[in-house]
Design a protein around this motif. Structure first.
Motif, mmCIF file in Angstrom:
data_model
loop_
_atom_site.group_PDB
_atom_site.id
_atom_site.type_symbol
_atom_site.label_atom_id
_atom_site.label_comp_id
_atom_site.label_asym_id
_atom_site.label_seq_id
_atom_site.Cartn_x
_atom_site.Cartn_y
_atom_site.Cartn_z
ATOM 1 N N GLY A 24 11.605 2.287 1.712
ATOM 2 C CA GLY A 24 11.283 2.807 3.034
ATOM 3 C C GLY A 24 9.902 3.422 3.070
ATOM 4 N N LYS A 25 9.681 4.269 4.059
ATOM 5 C CA LYS A 25 8.355 4.861 4.240
ATOM 6 C C LYS A 25 8.041 5.886 3.147
ATOM 7 C CE LYS A 25 10.186 7.890 7.806
ATOM 8 N NZ LYS A 25 11.513 7.351 7.620
ATOM 9 N N ALA A 26 6.793 6.303 3.115
ATOM 10 C CA ALA A 26 6.325 7.256 2.107
ATOM 11 C C ALA A 26 7.079 8.571 2.212
ATOM 12 C CB ALA A 26 4.823 7.492 2.268
ATOM 13 N N GLY A 27 7.307 9.192 1.064
ATOM 14 C CA GLY A 27 7.997 10.478 1.004
ATOM 15 C C GLY A 27 7.194 11.456 0.166
ATOM 16 N N PRO A 28 7.803 12.551 -0.229
ATOM 17 C CA PRO A 28 7.105 13.571 -1.012
ATOM 18 C C PRO A 28 6.498 13.037 -2.312
ATOM 19 C CG PRO A 28 9.184 14.432 -0.204
ATOM 20 C CD PRO A 28 9.165 12.970 0.122
ATOM 21 N N ALA A 29 7.114 12.061 -2.939
ATOM 22 C CA ALA A 29 6.588 11.515 -4.195
ATOM 23 C C ALA A 29 5.249 10.800 -3.986
ATOM 24 C CB ALA A 29 7.600 10.551 -4.820
ATOM 25 N N GLN A 30 4.985 10.324 -2.783
ATOM 26 C CA GLN A 30 3.736 9.613 -2.487
ATOM 27 C C GLN A 30 2.692 10.512 -1.819
ATOM 28 O OE1 GLN A 30 6.808 8.330 -1.363
ATOM 29 N NE2 GLN A 30 7.015 7.021 -3.151
ATOM 30 N N TRP A 31 2.962 11.812 -1.712
ATOM 31 C CA TRP A 31 2.084 12.712 -0.982
ATOM 32 C C TRP A 31 0.663 12.697 -1.530
ATOM 33 C CZ3 TRP A 31 1.596 14.580 3.536
ATOM 34 C CH2 TRP A 31 0.766 15.666 3.792
ATOM 35 N N PRO A 81 -7.650 -3.500 13.432
ATOM 36 C CA PRO A 81 -6.561 -4.165 12.712
ATOM 37 C C PRO A 81 -6.432 -3.576 11.303
ATOM 38 C CG PRO A 81 -7.902 -5.781 13.850
ATOM 39 C CD PRO A 81 -8.603 -4.454 13.986
ATOM 40 N N PRO A 82 -5.273 -2.986 10.994
ATOM 41 C CA PRO A 82 -5.139 -2.268 9.724
ATOM 42 C C PRO A 82 -4.803 -3.172 8.548
ATOM 43 C CG PRO A 82 -3.171 -2.006 11.036
ATOM 44 C CD PRO A 82 -4.115 -2.826 11.858
ATOM 45 N N PRO A 83 -5.335 -2.847 7.365
ATOM 46 C CA PRO A 83 -4.909 -3.559 6.160
ATOM 47 C C PRO A 83 -3.481 -3.136 5.794
ATOM 48 C CG PRO A 83 -6.489 -1.852 5.604
ATOM 49 C CD PRO A 83 -6.372 -1.871 7.101
ATOM 50 N N VAL A 84 -2.830 -3.920 4.934
ATOM 51 C CA VAL A 84 -1.439 -3.683 4.564
ATOM 52 C C VAL A 84 -1.349 -3.451 3.061
ATOM 53 C CG1 VAL A 84 0.898 -4.628 4.667
ATOM 54 C CG2 VAL A 84 -0.770 -5.283 6.388
ATOM 55 N N ALA A 85 -0.545 -2.472 2.660
ATOM 56 C CA ALA A 85 -0.354 -2.164 1.243
ATOM 57 C C ALA A 85 1.109 -1.876 0.968
ATOM 58 C CB ALA A 85 -1.196 -0.957 0.833
ATOM 59 N N GLY A 86 1.530 -2.182 -0.240
ATOM 60 C CA GLY A 86 2.890 -1.875 -0.652
ATOM 61 C C GLY A 86 2.930 -1.714 -2.162
ATOM 62 N N PRO A 87 3.579 -0.662 -2.643
ATOM 63 C CA PRO A 87 3.670 -0.462 -4.087
ATOM 64 C C PRO A 87 4.706 -1.391 -4.720
ATOM 65 C CG PRO A 87 4.871 1.260 -2.959
ATOM 66 C CD PRO A 87 4.217 0.417 -1.899
ATOM 67 N N GLY A 88 4.487 -1.776 -5.961
ATOM 68 C CA GLY A 88 5.458 -2.574 -6.703
ATOM 69 C C GLY A 88 5.766 -3.894 -6.026
ATOM 70 N N GLY A 125 -11.060 9.593 4.682
ATOM 71 C CA GLY A 125 -11.443 9.316 6.065
ATOM 72 C C GLY A 125 -10.554 8.342 6.805
ATOM 73 N N GLY A 126 -9.451 7.929 6.210
ATOM 74 C CA GLY A 126 -8.561 6.988 6.889
ATOM 75 C C GLY A 126 -7.216 7.616 7.207
ATOM 76 N N ASP A 127 -6.459 6.937 8.017
ATOM 77 C CA ASP A 127 -5.098 7.348 8.355
ATOM 78 C C ASP A 127 -4.126 6.452 7.591
ATOM 79 O OD1 ASP A 127 -6.423 8.941 10.153
ATOM 80 O OD2 ASP A 127 -5.424 8.147 11.930
ATOM 81 N N VAL A 128 -2.884 6.886 7.499
ATOM 82 C CA VAL A 128 -1.839 6.081 6.879
ATOM 83 C C VAL A 128 -0.702 5.935 7.878
ATOM 84 C CG1 VAL A 128 -0.160 5.908 4.991
ATOM 85 C CG2 VAL A 128 -2.414 6.911 4.565
ATOM 86 N N LEU A 129 -0.249 4.704 8.048
ATOM 87 C CA LEU A 129 0.929 4.408 8.851
ATOM 88 C C LEU A 129 1.993 3.919 7.887
ATOM 89 C CD1 LEU A 129 -0.820 2.417 11.714
ATOM 90 C CD2 LEU A 129 -0.027 4.780 11.800
ATOM 91 N N SER A 130 3.056 4.680 7.738
ATOM 92 C CA SER A 130 4.117 4.332 6.799
ATOM 93 C C SER A 130 5.419 4.182 7.583
ATOM 94 C CB SER A 130 4.245 5.408 5.724
ATOM 95 O OG SER A 130 5.187 5.033 4.752
ATOM 96 N N PHE A 131 6.153 3.114 7.319
ATOM 97 C CA PHE A 131 7.347 2.843 8.119
ATOM 98 C C PHE A 131 8.509 2.363 7.262
ATOM 99 C CE2 PHE A 131 5.448 -1.282 7.685
ATOM 100 C CZ PHE A 131 6.509 -2.175 7.736
ATOM 101 N N ASP A 132 9.682 2.378 7.866
ATOM 102 C CA ASP A 132 10.896 1.845 7.246
ATOM 103 C C ASP A 132 11.128 0.440 7.771
ATOM 104 O OD1 ASP A 132 11.572 4.144 5.837
ATOM 105 O OD2 ASP A 132 12.800 4.951 7.449
ATOM 106 N N PRO A 133 10.986 -0.587 6.918
ATOM 107 C CA PRO A 133 11.382 -1.925 7.374
ATOM 108 C C PRO A 133 12.880 -1.931 7.696
ATOM 109 C CG PRO A 133 10.113 -2.062 5.342
ATOM 110 C CD PRO A 133 10.438 -0.615 5.568
ATOM 111 N N ARG A 134 13.284 -2.824 8.555
ATOM 112 C CA ARG A 134 14.700 -2.857 8.960
ATOM 113 C C ARG A 134 15.615 -2.961 7.743
ATOM 114 N NH1 ARG A 134 14.228 -8.019 12.684
ATOM 115 N NH2 ARG A 134 12.079 -7.324 12.716
ATOM 116 N N GLY A 135 16.640 -2.157 7.757
ATOM 117 C CA GLY A 135 17.610 -2.149 6.671
ATOM 118 C C GLY A 135 17.233 -1.264 5.497
#
Length: 175
Positions: free
Chosen positions: A45-52, A135-142, A62-72
């Motif tokens: 899911g979206k970023a939590g305290p471990a990713q702070w 248009p924002p770039p996309v990132a995902g860990p692991g 200087g950038g913003d982060v948009l973190s979301f929960d994909p469905r399910g």
């Protein structure tokens, strides 16, 4: 809205077709939103305290982060599990893990990663139309990096992960 250590965290719930709700965090500096943001999500899911710490690094650059929960996943995951010893075939759909969106997507003939790509598209469109962002770039860990790379390729966005997409060929080779 929450203000923490000079950073503002805005919580949104994006509604798509009045049925799909996507929980979204917009992490930004107190001084206001930047037109530059990155879409970040994980398979939990979206970023939590471990990713702070990594969120702060991006915001301080200087950038913003948009973190979301994909469905399910995350807030949108099923809160029910199959009870020990429960026959999965005869299980009540409301109390069973079989009612998961991943299974439903497969039954409908639509691979779950494509639904995650659609979720990225919804978040990217909202960032452009509602928050006035580029248009924002996309990132995902692991392993989420593979889905982020797929989403970036399909949607014409930049991928910030270098995760190789060889997992599919490896799965086929391993049977």
């Amino acid at each position: 809205t929450t203000d923490h250590e000079g950073v503002v965290i805005d919580r949104y719930r994006l509604l798509h077709h009045e049925r799909l709700a996507i929980p979204l965090l917009h992490v930004r500096k107190r001084s206001g939103a930047s037109p530059r943001a990155v879409i970040e999500f994980g398979l939990e899911g979206k970023a939590g305290p471990a990713q702070w710490r990594s969120l702060l690094e991006h915001v301080n650059a200087g950038g913003d982060v948009l973190s979301f929960d994909p469905r399910g996943l995350g807030e949108t995951r099923m809160h029910y599990r199959t009870a020990a010893g429960e026959d999965p075939v005869a299980a009540n759909a409301l109390s069973s893990a079989l009612a998961n969106l991943v299974y439903n997507a497969q039954l409908l003939g639509r691979p779950y990663p494509l639904e995650m790509v659609e979720d990225v598209e919804i978040v990217a469109r909202s960032a452009r139309e509602r928050l006035g962002m580029l248009p924002p770039p996309v990132a995902g860990p692991g392993e989420a990096g593979a889905v982020a790379a797929l989403a970036a390729d399909v949607l014409g966005l930049e991928a910030l992960t270098s995760k190789e997409l060889d997992w599919w060929s490896k799965a086929v080779d391993d049977g």
